[in-house]
Design an enzyme around this catalytic site. Structure first.
Site, PDB file in Angstrom:
ATOM      1  N   CYS A  86       0.813  -1.222   0.000  1.00 12.05           N
ATOM      2  CA  CYS A  86       0.000   0.000   0.000  1.00 12.05           C
ATOM      3  C   CYS A  86       0.846   1.271   0.000  1.00 12.05           C
ATOM      4  O   CYS A  86       0.364   2.338  -0.389  1.00 12.05           O
ATOM      5  CB  CYS A  86      -0.940  -0.001   1.202  1.00 12.05           C
ATOM      6  SG  CYS A  86      -2.170  -1.326   1.179  1.00 12.05           S
ATOM      7  N   ALA A  87       2.084   1.198   0.437  1.00 10.47           N
ATOM      8  CA  ALA A  87       2.957   2.374   0.441  1.00 10.47           C
ATOM      9  C   ALA A  87       3.503   2.702  -0.941  1.00 10.47           C
ATOM     10  O   ALA A  87       4.115   3.760  -1.133  1.00 10.47           O
ATOM     11  CB  ALA A  87       4.123   2.160   1.406  1.00 10.47           C
TER      12      ALA A  87
END
Length: 348
Positions: free
Chosen positions: A141-142
């Site tokens: 997700c980063a």
């Protein structure tokens, strides 16, 4: 880092969609072998703040068994299509032709592509044969923030060069109806698919200036978020500790990243965050002393698209740009590691 310019941003979603009530009904049918588990966790569908999601396959695909080969074949087909759609739109919005792109950063963690995605679609897109390629795997997700940061650093290091950044994630392919792990039910309630692309360069008129980036990695947190690689496919790792961890740790992490960038938290006009879930958004607002509901675009993107992993924060940024970017914005996203990625934007 030297300041860099964001020339364009574009998003793309696959053609199939599913409403949250339909997802819950299908989940109840699919988890029939683990009925007690599903019944105990089914409230997550109602409380996720999601109305609908786009997915890469028709609904009946998810109701049958698939191994690594079938899952990854679908990943390649869908990811290539989404890559092309998002990249073409970003290049066009930047006022460029594909052969004017000097490098490509590709971020994707939901499938395996060797050759990598940009190598597969480069000829169709019209990229030059000498284009520089940087595929990145494992950011989760980063990746939306980290990938844009990487592309910006590469562009700033080579003044005049133009870099395309593309992130594609097909999270729904990893939905595992055979699992007895509670995280599998949560993933079924949260995951959607999508892509985003941007063009960055140095020294040109732009949507925004990228003025710095930083990252915080917490030791001994590898089991908070990630993938387990199993025989049928990827299995999501979601720890219930994510929201309380963010609530207790984010403020100090943001202050630390701000110092690395050369600014302070009180100078930031708006945070642009990855909406991993309603509880994550609430935790961010609490940790950073934001007004309840201040992350309104984050909630809207979650409602309309679910959690698409890396591209999701760029869908939020797209809405901010459409409204009119505040003077100073900090993008933030969490990923496996456990890590927080930060990127500073200033209005052009």
């Amino acid at each position: 880092m030297r300041p860099c310019s964001l020339l364009s941003l574009a998003t793309a979603v696959p053609p199939h969609s599913i409403s949250q009530p339909d997802a819950k009904a299908l989940g109840r049918e699919a988890f029939v072998g683990n009925k007690a588990l599903f019944d105990r966790l089914s409230g997550v569908f109602d409380n996720a703040g999601i109305a609908q999601r786009n997915i890469v396959a028709p609904q009946d695909w998810y109701m049958s068994s698939h191994g690594w080969h079938d899952r990854n074949a679908l990943y390649l087909e869908a990811a290539e299509r989404l890559f092309l759609e998002a990249a073409r739109a970003a290049i066009e919005k930047a006022g460029l032709a594909p052969d004017e792109i000097d490098g490509v950063v590709t971020v994707s963690t939901t499938g395996i592509a060797t050759p990598s995605l940009e190598a597969r679609v480069g000829p169709k897109l019209g990229l030059r044969t000498d284009v520089r390629r940087v595929p990145v795997f494992g950011l989760g997700c980063a990746g939306g923030v980290n990938g844009l940061s990487l592309a910006s650093r590469l562009a700033a290091a080579d003044p005049g060069s133009r870099w395309l950044f593309v992130t594609v994630e097909t999270c729904s392919i990893s939905i595992r109806l055979d699992s007895k792990d509670p995280a599998a039910v949560v993933a079924t309630a949260l995951f959607g698919d999508g892509a985003a692309a941007a063009v960055v360069t140095s020294g040109e008129h732009s949507l925004a200036h990228i003025t710095g980036s930083a990252e915080k990695l917490w030791p001994d947190t590898q089991r908070i978020m990630g993938w387990d690689v199993e025989d049928p496919g990827l299995a999501v790792v979601f720890d219930r500790a994510i929201p309380p961890f963010i609530e207790s740790q984010l403020a100090d992490a943001v202050d630390e990243m701000c110092r690395a960038i050369g600014t302070s938290r009180d100078e930031i006009d708006r945070f642009c965050c990855h909406p991993g879930g309603v509880k994550v958004i609430d935790a961010i607002e609490t940790a950073l002393n934001l007004n309840q509901g201040e992350l309104n675009f984050e909630r809207e993107v979650l409602r309309d698209h679910g959690n698409m992993s890396a591209p999701t924060v760029l869908f939020v940024l797209d809405r901010l740009l459409t409204q009119g970017l505040p003077d100073k914005v900090m993008m933030a996203a969490f990923g496996p590691g456990f890590t927080c990625a930060g990127l500073m934007l200033e209005a052009a």
